[in-house]
Design a protein around this motif. Structure first.
Motif, PDB file in Angstrom:
ATOM      1  N   MET A   9       0.837  -1.194   0.000  1.00  0.00           N
ATOM      2  CA  MET A   9       0.000   0.000   0.000  1.00  0.00           C
ATOM      3  C   MET A   9       0.878   1.253   0.000  1.00  0.00           C
ATOM      4  SD  MET A   9      -2.914  -1.008   2.778  1.00  0.00           S
ATOM      5  CE  MET A   9      -3.838   0.481   2.605  1.00  0.00           C
ATOM      6  N   LYS A  10       0.513   2.189  -0.836  1.00  0.00           N
ATOM      7  CA  LYS A  10       1.290   3.420  -0.912  1.00  0.00           C
ATOM      8  C   LYS A  10       1.180   4.233   0.377  1.00  0.00           C
ATOM      9  CE  LYS A  10       1.582   4.140  -5.861  1.00  0.00           C
ATOM     10  NZ  LYS A  10       1.351   5.048  -6.983  1.00  0.00           N
ATOM     11  N   LYS A  11       0.074   4.058   1.099  1.00  0.00           N
ATOM     12  CA  LYS A  11      -0.095   4.798   2.348  1.00  0.00           C
ATOM     13  C   LYS A  11       1.064   4.539   3.298  1.00  0.00           C
ATOM     14  CE  LYS A  11      -2.925   3.440   5.715  1.00  0.00           C
ATOM     15  NZ  LYS A  11      -4.133   3.167   6.523  1.00  0.00           N
ATOM     16  N   TYR A  12       1.493   3.296   3.398  1.00  0.00           N
ATOM     17  CA  TYR A  12       2.601   2.953   4.287  1.00  0.00           C
ATOM     18  C   TYR A  12       3.893   3.638   3.840  1.00  0.00           C
ATOM     19  CZ  TYR A  12      -0.395  -0.839   6.065  1.00  0.00           C
ATOM     20  OH  TYR A  12      -1.405  -1.564   6.624  1.00  0.00           O
ATOM     21  N   ALA A  13       4.086   3.719   2.538  1.00  0.00           N
ATOM     22  CA  ALA A  13       5.287   4.357   2.004  1.00  0.00           C
ATOM     23  C   ALA A  13       5.285   5.856   2.302  1.00  0.00           C
ATOM     24  CB  ALA A  13       5.394   4.111   0.502  1.00  0.00           C
ATOM     25  N   TYR A  14       4.123   6.486   2.174  1.00  0.00           N
ATOM     26  CA  TYR A  14       4.043   7.921   2.451  1.00  0.00           C
ATOM     27  C   TYR A  14       4.240   8.219   3.939  1.00  0.00           C
ATOM     28  CZ  TYR A  14       2.606   8.888  -2.332  1.00  0.00           C
ATOM     29  OH  TYR A  14       2.583   9.000  -3.693  1.00  0.00           O
ATOM     30  N   ILE A  15       3.766   7.333   4.793  1.00  0.00           N
ATOM     31  CA  ILE A  15       3.995   7.499   6.231  1.00  0.00           C
ATOM     32  C   ILE A  15       5.490   7.367   6.529  1.00  0.00           C
ATOM     33  CG2 ILE A  15       3.608   6.438   8.489  1.00  0.00           C
ATOM     34  CD1 ILE A  15       0.724   5.831   7.529  1.00  0.00           C
ATOM     35  N   GLY A  16       6.142   6.388   5.904  1.00  0.00           N
ATOM     36  CA  GLY A  16       7.590   6.244   6.058  1.00  0.00           C
ATOM     37  C   GLY A  16       8.330   7.474   5.579  1.00  0.00           C
ATOM     38  N   CYS A  17       7.846   8.061   4.502  1.00  0.00           N
ATOM     39  CA  CYS A  17       8.437   9.289   3.946  1.00  0.00           C
ATOM     40  C   CYS A  17       8.349  10.441   4.950  1.00  0.00           C
ATOM     41  CB  CYS A  17       7.717   9.645   2.645  1.00  0.00           C
ATOM     42  SG  CYS A  17       8.209  11.211   1.914  1.00  0.00           S
ATOM     43  N   LEU A  18       7.215  10.566   5.623  1.00  0.00           N
ATOM     44  CA  LEU A  18       7.051  11.625   6.627  1.00  0.00           C
ATOM     45  C   LEU A  18       8.072  11.481   7.750  1.00  0.00           C
ATOM     46  CD1 LEU A  18       3.215  12.125   7.205  1.00  0.00           C
ATOM     47  CD2 LEU A  18       4.902  13.871   6.663  1.00  0.00           C
ATOM     48  N   GLY A  19       8.279  10.243   8.182  1.00  0.00           N
ATOM     49  CA  GLY A  19       9.281  10.007   9.217  1.00  0.00           C
ATOM     50  C   GLY A  19      10.675  10.394   8.760  1.00  0.00           C
ATOM     51  N   PHE A  20      10.968  10.102   7.483  1.00  0.00           N
ATOM     52  CA  PHE A  20      12.267  10.492   6.922  1.00  0.00           C
ATOM     53  C   PHE A  20      12.444  12.002   6.992  1.00  0.00           C
ATOM     54  CE2 PHE A  20      13.387   6.412   5.625  1.00  0.00           C
ATOM     55  CZ  PHE A  20      14.550   6.403   4.871  1.00  0.00           C
ATOM     56  N   LEU A  21      11.362  12.751   6.749  1.00  0.00           N
ATOM     57  CA  LEU A  21      11.448  14.216   6.847  1.00  0.00           C
ATOM     58  C   LEU A  21      11.955  14.639   8.228  1.00  0.00           C
ATOM     59  CD1 LEU A  21       8.177  15.528   5.142  1.00  0.00           C
ATOM     60  CD2 LEU A  21      10.510  16.071   4.486  1.00  0.00           C
ATOM     61  N   GLY A  22      11.367  14.048   9.270  1.00  0.00           N
ATOM     62  CA  GLY A  22      11.785  14.387  10.624  1.00  0.00           C
ATOM     63  C   GLY A  22      13.216  13.990  10.907  1.00  0.00           C
ATOM     64  N   ILE A  23      13.589  12.805  10.458  1.00  0.00           N
ATOM     65  CA  ILE A  23      14.933  12.291  10.729  1.00  0.00           C
ATOM     66  C   ILE A  23      16.003  13.107  10.002  1.00  0.00           C
ATOM     67  CG2 ILE A  23      16.438  10.336  10.162  1.00  0.00           C
ATOM     68  CD1 ILE A  23      14.159   8.514  11.043  1.00  0.00           C
ATOM     69  N   ILE A  24      15.787  13.373   8.731  1.00  0.00           N
ATOM     70  CA  ILE A  24      16.785  14.106   7.947  1.00  0.00           C
ATOM     71  C   ILE A  24      16.874  15.566   8.408  1.00  0.00           C
ATOM     72  CG2 ILE A  24      17.437  14.876   5.626  1.00  0.00           C
ATOM     73  CD1 ILE A  24      17.882  11.864   6.270  1.00  0.00           C
ATOM     74  N   THR A  25      15.731  16.144   8.774  1.00  0.00           N
ATOM     75  CA  THR A  25      15.767  17.509   9.295  1.00  0.00           C
ATOM     76  C   THR A  25      16.578  17.566  10.576  1.00  0.00           C
ATOM     77  OG1 THR A  25      13.592  17.923   8.330  1.00  0.00           O
ATOM     78  CG2 THR A  25      14.346  19.485   9.988  1.00  0.00           C
ATOM     79  N   THR A  26      16.430  16.537  11.417  1.00  0.00           N
ATOM     80  CA  THR A  26      17.208  16.485  12.655  1.00  0.00           C
ATOM     81  C   THR A  26      18.691  16.287  12.372  1.00  0.00           C
ATOM     82  OG1 THR A  26      15.318  15.597  13.869  1.00  0.00           O
ATOM     83  CG2 THR A  26      17.496  15.250  14.835  1.00  0.00           C
ATOM     84  N   GLU A  27      18.993  15.383  11.443  1.00  0.00           N
ATOM     85  CA  GLU A  27      20.403  15.073  11.167  1.00  0.00           C
ATOM     86  C   GLU A  27      21.137  16.244  10.528  1.00  0.00           C
ATOM     87  OE1 GLU A  27      23.234  11.805   8.889  1.00  0.00           O
ATOM     88  OE2 GLU A  27      21.071  11.663   8.663  1.00  0.00           O
ATOM     89  N   PHE A  28      20.554  16.823   9.481  1.00  0.00           N
ATOM     90  CA  PHE A  28      21.263  17.850   8.720  1.00  0.00           C
ATOM     91  C   PHE A  28      20.889  19.286   9.087  1.00  0.00           C
ATOM     92  CE2 PHE A  28      21.537  14.132   5.857  1.00  0.00           C
ATOM     93  CZ  PHE A  28      22.917  14.038   5.803  1.00  0.00           C
TER      94      PHE A  28
END
Length: 195
Positions: free
Chosen positions: A1-20
């Motif tokens: 399901m694409k919904k799961y992928a988009y939720i994973g993408c949102l988490g990446f936003l938080g993680i990458i914003t924190t890292e960089f």
């Protein structure tokens, strides 16, 4: 399901914003704590070093846990450390709270990718993974510059507030958008290391 992928993408936003996100505010942090930029750079280099040294082991360690809980817990740590950082703690504590989420970054990445492709078929697994990874690109051109811009207008602490808000939004989507995903057949550590 694409919904799961988009939720994973949102988490990446938080993680990458924190890292960089820290990169753009290093001069402000150095000035605030009256330290050199080299010393302030520990906030970035220590984060990366923890990921490199512990990433594979942490991923193996949590491989048998419920995937939703792993993703939720990982981002919850990112949220709490962002909030603590925004209160300008002593520098040693700021370094410590930067290190904590680094242990879970690879865990989140591996789990989010696994969740994204769990309901897919062979023909669209690459598409689902690319949706999750698009969070990296989106963060690099939106949230990271935005956090740095806010820090230049207000204070470096506002960058951490942005990171916390993004992590909170991702947490809400994980909590309400993902079902529990227990691992029914946990592979042995040895069999996982073969890959």
């Amino acid at each position: 399901m694409k919904k799961y992928a988009y939720i994973g993408c949102l988490g990446f936003l938080g993680i990458i914003t924190t890292e960089f996100g820290i990169i753009g505010i290093l001069p402000q942090i150095a000035d605030y704590y009256k330290i050199s930029i080299d010393k302030a750079g520990i906030l970035l280099s220590a984060f990366a070093l923890v990921i490199a040294l512990t990433g594979p082991f942490m991923t193996l360690l949590v491989s048998g846990l419920d995937r939703k809980k792993v993703m939720f817990t990982s981002l919850l740590i990112f949220l709490f450390t962002g909030i603590i950082s925004s209160f300008s703690p002593p520098f040693w504590l700021l370094v410590l709270v930067r290190l904590l989420p680094a242990f879970l970054q690879p865990v989140y990445i591996a789990t989010a990718l696994s969740v994204a492709v769990s309901k897919g078929n062979e023909s669209n697994k690459n598409e689902l993974m690319s949706i999750v990874f698009s969070g990296v690109a989106i963060a690099m051109v939106t949230t990271v510059p935005f956090a740095t811009y806010l820090a230049s207008i207000f204070s470096w602490q506002s960058s951490f507030i942005v990171q916390a808000i993004i992590s909170f939004i991702a947490l809400v989507f994980i909590y309400f958008g993902l079902p529990n995903m227990p691992v029914h057949e946990k592979k042995s550590y040895g069999s996982q290391l073969k890959y």
